[in-house]
Design a protein around this motif. Structure first.
Motif, PDB file in Angstrom:
ATOM      1  N   THR A  64       0.835  -1.199   0.000  1.00 39.98           N
ATOM      2  CA  THR A  64       0.000   0.000   0.000  1.00 39.98           C
ATOM      3  C   THR A  64       0.873   1.253   0.000  1.00 39.98           C
ATOM      4  N   TYR A  65       1.977   1.179   0.745  1.00 43.95           N
ATOM      5  CA  TYR A  65       2.907   2.308   0.771  1.00 43.95           C
ATOM      6  C   TYR A  65       3.445   2.589  -0.628  1.00 43.95           C
ATOM      7  N   ARG A  66       3.820   1.539  -1.347  1.00 41.50           N
ATOM      8  CA  ARG A  66       4.333   1.703  -2.711  1.00 41.50           C
ATOM      9  C   ARG A  66       3.271   2.314  -3.616  1.00 41.50           C
ATOM     10  N   LEU A  67       2.034   1.863  -3.486  1.00 36.90           N
ATOM     11  CA  LEU A  67       0.943   2.419  -4.288  1.00 36.90           C
ATOM     12  C   LEU A  67       0.732   3.909  -3.971  1.00 36.90           C
ATOM     13  N   ALA A  68       0.709   4.247  -2.695  1.00 36.40           N
ATOM     14  CA  ALA A  68       0.487   5.639  -2.301  1.00 36.40           C
ATOM     15  C   ALA A  68       1.634   6.519  -2.787  1.00 36.40           C
ATOM     16  N   ASP A  69       2.851   5.995  -2.688  1.00 36.11           N
ATOM     17  CA  ASP A  69       4.026   6.740  -3.129  1.00 36.11           C
ATOM     18  C   ASP A  69       3.977   6.957  -4.643  1.00 36.11           C
ATOM     19  N   TYR A  70       3.592   5.924  -5.377  1.00 39.68           N
ATOM     20  CA  TYR A  70       3.486   6.019  -6.834  1.00 39.68           C
ATOM     21  C   TYR A  70       2.423   7.050  -7.207  1.00 39.68           C
ATOM     22  N   ARG A  71       1.262   6.941  -6.557  1.00 43.50           N
ATOM     23  CA  ARG A  71       0.151   7.855  -6.860  1.00 43.50           C
ATOM     24  C   ARG A  71       0.572   9.305  -6.594  1.00 43.50           C
ATOM     25  N   LYS A  72       1.284   9.498  -5.504  1.00 43.89           N
ATOM     26  CA  LYS A  72       1.727  10.844  -5.147  1.00 43.89           C
ATOM     27  C   LYS A  72       2.707  11.397  -6.178  1.00 43.89           C
ATOM     28  N   SER A  73       3.494  10.502  -6.799  1.00 38.34           N
ATOM     29  CA  SER A  73       4.505  10.936  -7.765  1.00 38.34           C
ATOM     30  C   SER A  73       3.890  11.354  -9.102  1.00 38.34           C
ATOM     31  N   LYS A  74       2.659  10.988  -9.330  1.00 37.32           N
ATOM     32  CA  LYS A  74       1.991  11.312 -10.592  1.00 37.32           C
ATOM     33  C   LYS A  74       1.262  12.639 -10.469  1.00 37.32           C
ATOM     34  N   ASP A  75       1.186  13.350 -11.568  1.00 36.82           N
ATOM     35  CA  ASP A  75       0.513  14.632 -11.557  1.00 36.82           C
ATOM     36  C   ASP A  75      -0.922  14.452 -12.043  1.00 36.82           C
ATOM     37  N   GLU A  78      -7.725  15.926 -10.473  1.00 41.33           N
ATOM     38  CA  GLU A  78      -8.625  15.383  -9.457  1.00 41.33           C
ATOM     39  C   GLU A  78      -9.464  14.226  -9.997  1.00 41.33           C
ATOM     40  N   SER A  79      -9.996  14.396 -11.210  1.00 43.34           N
ATOM     41  CA  SER A  79     -10.830  13.339 -11.793  1.00 43.34           C
ATOM     42  C   SER A  79      -9.995  12.112 -12.118  1.00 43.34           C
ATOM     43  N   GLN A  80      -8.791  12.346 -12.646  1.00 46.23           N
ATOM     44  CA  GLN A  80      -7.907  11.211 -12.928  1.00 46.23           C
ATOM     45  C   GLN A  80      -7.550  10.481 -11.647  1.00 46.23           C
ATOM     46  N   ALA A  81      -7.204  11.240 -10.610  1.00 49.22           N
ATOM     47  CA  ALA A  81      -6.807  10.622  -9.344  1.00 49.22           C
ATOM     48  C   ALA A  81      -7.927   9.749  -8.789  1.00 49.22           C
ATOM     49  N   SER A  83     -10.084   8.215 -10.589  1.00 51.37           N
ATOM     50  CA  SER A  83     -10.460   7.183 -11.548  1.00 51.37           C
ATOM     51  C   SER A  83      -9.376   6.172 -11.851  1.00 51.37           C
ATOM     52  N   VAL A  84      -8.134   6.566 -11.746  1.00 52.20           N
ATOM     53  CA  VAL A  84      -7.056   5.651 -12.136  1.00 52.20           C
ATOM     54  C   VAL A  84      -7.048   4.434 -11.209  1.00 52.20           C
ATOM     55  N   GLN A  85      -6.905   3.271 -11.795  1.00 49.07           N
ATOM     56  CA  GLN A  85      -6.896   2.021 -11.044  1.00 49.07           C
ATOM     57  C   GLN A  85      -5.468   1.484 -11.014  1.00 49.07           C
ATOM     58  N   LEU A  86      -4.936   1.357  -9.845  1.00 52.95           N
ATOM     59  CA  LEU A  86      -3.582   0.848  -9.690  1.00 52.95           C
ATOM     60  C   LEU A  86      -3.630  -0.478  -8.945  1.00 52.95           C
ATOM     61  N   ALA A  87      -2.687  -1.325  -9.241  1.00 53.68           N
ATOM     62  CA  ALA A  87      -2.543  -2.584  -8.520  1.00 53.68           C
ATOM     63  C   ALA A  87      -1.059  -2.800  -8.271  1.00 53.68           C
ATOM     64  N   VAL A  88      -0.746  -3.468  -7.225  1.00 50.06           N
ATOM     65  CA  VAL A  88       0.650  -3.706  -6.892  1.00 50.06           C
ATOM     66  C   VAL A  88       0.967  -5.184  -7.110  1.00 50.06           C
ATOM     67  N   ARG A  89       2.160  -5.445  -7.566  1.00 51.37           N
ATOM     68  CA  ARG A  89       2.607  -6.820  -7.785  1.00 51.37           C
ATOM     69  C   ARG A  89       4.082  -6.888  -7.391  1.00 51.37           C
ATOM     70  N   PHE A  90       4.551  -8.099  -7.182  1.00 50.57           N
ATOM     71  CA  PHE A  90       5.967  -8.265  -6.887  1.00 50.57           C
ATOM     72  C   PHE A  90       6.776  -8.070  -8.153  1.00 50.57           C
ATOM     73  N   ARG A  91       7.905  -7.422  -8.008  1.00 56.08           N
ATOM     74  CA  ARG A  91       8.826  -7.296  -9.127  1.00 56.08           C
ATOM     75  C   ARG A  91       9.412  -8.669  -9.432  1.00 56.08           C
ATOM     76  N   GLU A  92       9.748  -8.867 -10.712  1.00 53.03           N
ATOM     77  CA  GLU A  92      10.348 -10.125 -11.136  1.00 53.03           C
ATOM     78  C   GLU A  92      11.622 -10.376 -10.328  1.00 53.03           C
ATOM     79  N   GLY A  93      11.727 -11.577  -9.835  1.00 51.59           N
ATOM     80  CA  GLY A  93      12.874 -11.944  -9.019  1.00 51.59           C
ATOM     81  C   GLY A  93      12.669 -11.671  -7.535  1.00 51.59           C
TER      82      GLY A  93
END
Ligand SMILES: [Zn+2]
Length: 119
Positions: A64-75, A78-81, A83-93
């Protein structure tokens, strides 16, 4: 929403009495459960529990921290924020052992793959 059985055979009902009873029981449980804390509303909204009845366990979710950090990094606007659907997954390896931390127990109470009667 009741959608019924996907493919009832001719003469079979779309809903059995058990289907309806199960759906109603689920609806009642959802109606009676607080969406915020997950306890029964009759408990979490009882003024008798206002002081001293509940304690807090704090844990941290790195995904959740990674998702919140990613969302914060995007400009996002308000409507995009909203509406955008994010999901987190493990990085390969970095994928965990899929069974790590799971104490899988089958319905007979034995560790998965074992049974009381040796079957
Ligand atoms: Zn609550």
């Amino acid at each position: 929403m009741f959608t019924g059985r996907p493919t009832p055979a001719p003469g079979e009902p779309l809903f059995t009495k058990e289907d309806t009873a199960g759906a109603l029981a689920l609806a009642e449980e959802e109606r009676d459960t607080c969406p915020s804390c997950g306890y029964l509303k009759v408990w979490c909204r009882d003024p008798a529990n206002q002081f001293g009845a509940f304690d807090v366990d704090e844990e941290f979710c790195w995904a959740t921290y990674r998702l919140a950090d990613y969302r914060k990094s995007k400009d996002y606007g308000e409507s995009q924020a909203a509406s955008v659907q994010l999901a987190v997954r493990f990085r390969e390896g970095r994928e965990p052992d899929i069974e790590a931390g799971l104490d899988l127990v089958s319905q007979d109470g034995q560790p998965d793959g074992e049974s009381d009667d040796g079957k």
